[in-house]
Write an enzyme that holds these catalytic residues in place. Structure first.
Site, PDB file in Angstrom:
ATOM      1  N   ASP A 129      28.525  48.563  44.457  1.00 40.39           N
ATOM      2  CA  ASP A 129      29.451  48.815  45.561  1.00 40.39           C
ATOM      3  C   ASP A 129      28.951  48.077  46.808  1.00 40.39           C
ATOM      4  O   ASP A 129      27.967  47.342  46.745  1.00 40.39           O
ATOM      5  CB  ASP A 129      29.552  50.334  45.790  1.00 40.39           C
ATOM      6  CG  ASP A 129      30.941  50.754  46.258  1.00 40.39           C
ATOM      7  OD1 ASP A 129      31.534  50.044  47.099  1.00 40.39           O
ATOM      8  OD2 ASP A 129      31.424  51.792  45.786  1.00 40.39           O
ATOM      9  N   LYS A 170      23.209  51.048  37.568  1.00 42.74           N
ATOM     10  CA  LYS A 170      24.189  49.954  37.714  1.00 42.74           C
ATOM     11  C   LYS A 170      24.969  50.060  39.023  1.00 42.74           C
ATOM     12  O   LYS A 170      26.194  50.194  39.046  1.00 42.74           O
ATOM     13  CB  LYS A 170      25.153  49.894  36.528  1.00 42.74           C
ATOM     14  CG  LYS A 170      24.461  49.538  35.221  1.00 42.74           C
ATOM     15  CD  LYS A 170      25.433  49.179  34.121  1.00 42.74           C
ATOM     16  CE  LYS A 170      24.743  48.818  32.822  1.00 42.74           C
ATOM     17  NZ  LYS A 170      24.127  49.958  32.113  1.00 42.74           N
TER      18      LYS A 170
HETATM   19  O1  6AU Z   1      20.781  50.914  22.047  1.00 41.35           O
HETATM   20  P1  6AU Z   1      21.995  51.671  22.541  1.00 41.35           P
HETATM   21  O2  6AU Z   1      23.292  50.984  22.211  1.00 41.35           O
HETATM   22  O3  6AU Z   1      22.006  53.111  22.104  1.00 41.35           O
HETATM   23  O4  6AU Z   1      21.851  51.765  24.120  1.00 41.35           O
HETATM   24  C1  6AU Z   1      21.847  50.639  24.942  1.00 41.35           C
HETATM   25  C2  6AU Z   1      21.502  51.004  26.378  1.00 41.35           C
HETATM   26  C3  6AU Z   1      22.491  51.953  27.043  1.00 41.35           C
HETATM   27  C4  6AU Z   1      23.349  51.055  27.914  1.00 41.35           C
HETATM   28  O5  6AU Z   1      23.734  51.692  29.112  1.00 41.35           O
HETATM   29  C5  6AU Z   1      22.425  49.881  28.222  1.00 41.35           C
HETATM   30  O6  6AU Z   1      21.478  49.810  27.163  1.00 41.35           O
HETATM   31  N1  6AU Z   1      23.091  48.562  28.352  1.00 41.35           N
HETATM   32  C6  6AU Z   1      22.926  47.766  29.522  1.00 41.35           C
HETATM   33  C7  6AU Z   1      21.944  48.021  30.549  1.00 41.35           C
HETATM   34  C8  6AU Z   1      20.588  48.341  30.252  1.00 41.35           C
HETATM   35  O7  6AU Z   1      22.163  47.812  31.687  1.00 41.35           O
HETATM   36  C9  6AU Z   1      23.679  46.612  29.682  1.00 41.35           C
HETATM   37  C10 6AU Z   1      24.464  46.128  28.627  1.00 41.35           C
HETATM   38  O8  6AU Z   1      25.041  45.062  28.693  1.00 41.35           O
HETATM   39  N2  6AU Z   1      24.520  46.874  27.459  1.00 41.35           N
HETATM   40  C11 6AU Z   1      23.851  48.056  27.304  1.00 41.35           C
HETATM   41  O9  6AU Z   1      23.948  48.658  26.231  1.00 41.35           O
HETATM   42  O10 6AU Z   1      21.731  52.854  27.843  1.00 41.35           O
END
Ligand code: 6AU
Length: 260
Positions: A97, A94
């Site tokens: 910057d 992500k």
């Molecule tokens: O299924 P989870 O909740 O255990 O993990 C979700 C994964 C995590 C977050 O850093 C990522 O998805 N994520 C992202 C990403 C991929 O950029 C964006 C977002 O809006 N929500 C999110 O959970 O590794």
């Protein structure tokens, strides 16, 4: 041609981006649109998980900076497993910057992300200098980024206008942008892949702001092409069985969608 009605195979020829094409090929050939979010904290767990779920995924998403014992060996093993099981590596850095700073973060420091990650996540917030900065660090490698245009967490500040501006940014940088991490489908452009996190069966949240939908809802209602699943798989009593279940549910939903 609306993205949501098209098969992954038919979308290969809509783009010149080598990684978008490769990802469509992997999804079509392996019959999987599952990305596992490997949010584990040691190299051993990461490598073991990648080997076990490898046959079921098109992408392995990492947060490399949460590892307590990162080394070049971590990367060598991940790259070997990506080749063995035919998936791409997706570092969820992500970047957010100014261009000059992200160029250094991408190519330098302890992780040297540009050397091993096929795809990385990027916030559109800084404007397109963030993309130009990343591109300046590629040095002839085949790389791509995914714009985080809308977040899954409650109270996210990613407004409709922000999502639309991210779409415009992507259209101006198709040589690098592969698609969006988003909760909804704003673009019908078949070149762009919609990656949707916040997917889990049997839970609606994690108590820390994460919000979940089911794989079917992500794909059929929200238009996701790829679902990103973390704890639903990593914290399951049998992660391989869970990966199979998410994979099947997601691919069935995709096949149902393209029939209409
Ligand atoms: O299924 P989870 O909740 O255990 O993990 C979700 C994964 C995590 C977050 O850093 C990522 O998805 N994520 C992202 C990403 C991929 O950029 C964006 C977002 O809006 N929500 C999110 O959970 O590794």
């Amino acid at each position: 041609m609306d993205r949501k009605n098209c098969s992954f195979e038919s979308r290969i020829t809509t783009t010149n981006h080598p990684l978008t094409r490769k990802l469509f090929e992997i999804m079509a050939n392996k019959k999987t649109n599952l990305c596992v979010a490997a949010d584990v904290t040691t190299t051993e767990e990461l490598v073991s998980l990648a080997d076990k779920v490898g046959p079921h995924i098109c992408l392995l998403k990492t947060h490399i900076d949460i590892l307590t014992n990162f080394s070049q060996d971590t990367i060598d093993k991940l790259r070997d497993l990506a080749a063995k099981h035919n998936f791409l590596l997706f570092e969820d850095r992500k970047f957010g910057d100014i261009g000059s700073t992200v160029a250094n973060q991408y190519s330098g420091g302890a992780y040297k992300i540009v050397e091993w990650a096929d795809l990385v996540t990027v916030h559109g917030l800084p404007g397109d200098g963030v993309i130009k900065g990343l591109v300046s660090a590629i040095n002839g490698r085949t790389r791509g980024c995914v714009l985080v245009s809308q977040m899954s967490s409650s109270g996210a500040l990613t407004s409709e206008e922000y999502v639309e501006n991210c779409s415009k940014m992507a259209e101006n940088h198709t040589y690098f942008v592969v698609g969006f991490v988003s909760q909804s489908s704003k673009s019908g452009d078949p070149r762009f892949i919609l990656f949707t996190p916040g997917v889990r069966l049997g839970k609606t949240g994690d108590g820390l702001g994460q919000q979940y939908v089911t794989p079917r809802s992500a794909i059929l209602e929200r238009g996701a092409d790829i679902i990103i699943v973390g704890r639903g798989i990593t914290q399951a009593s049998d992660p391989v069985a869970a990966a199979k279940e998410y994979r099947e549910e997601a691919f069935d939903a995709y096949q149902e969608r393209i029939k209409h």
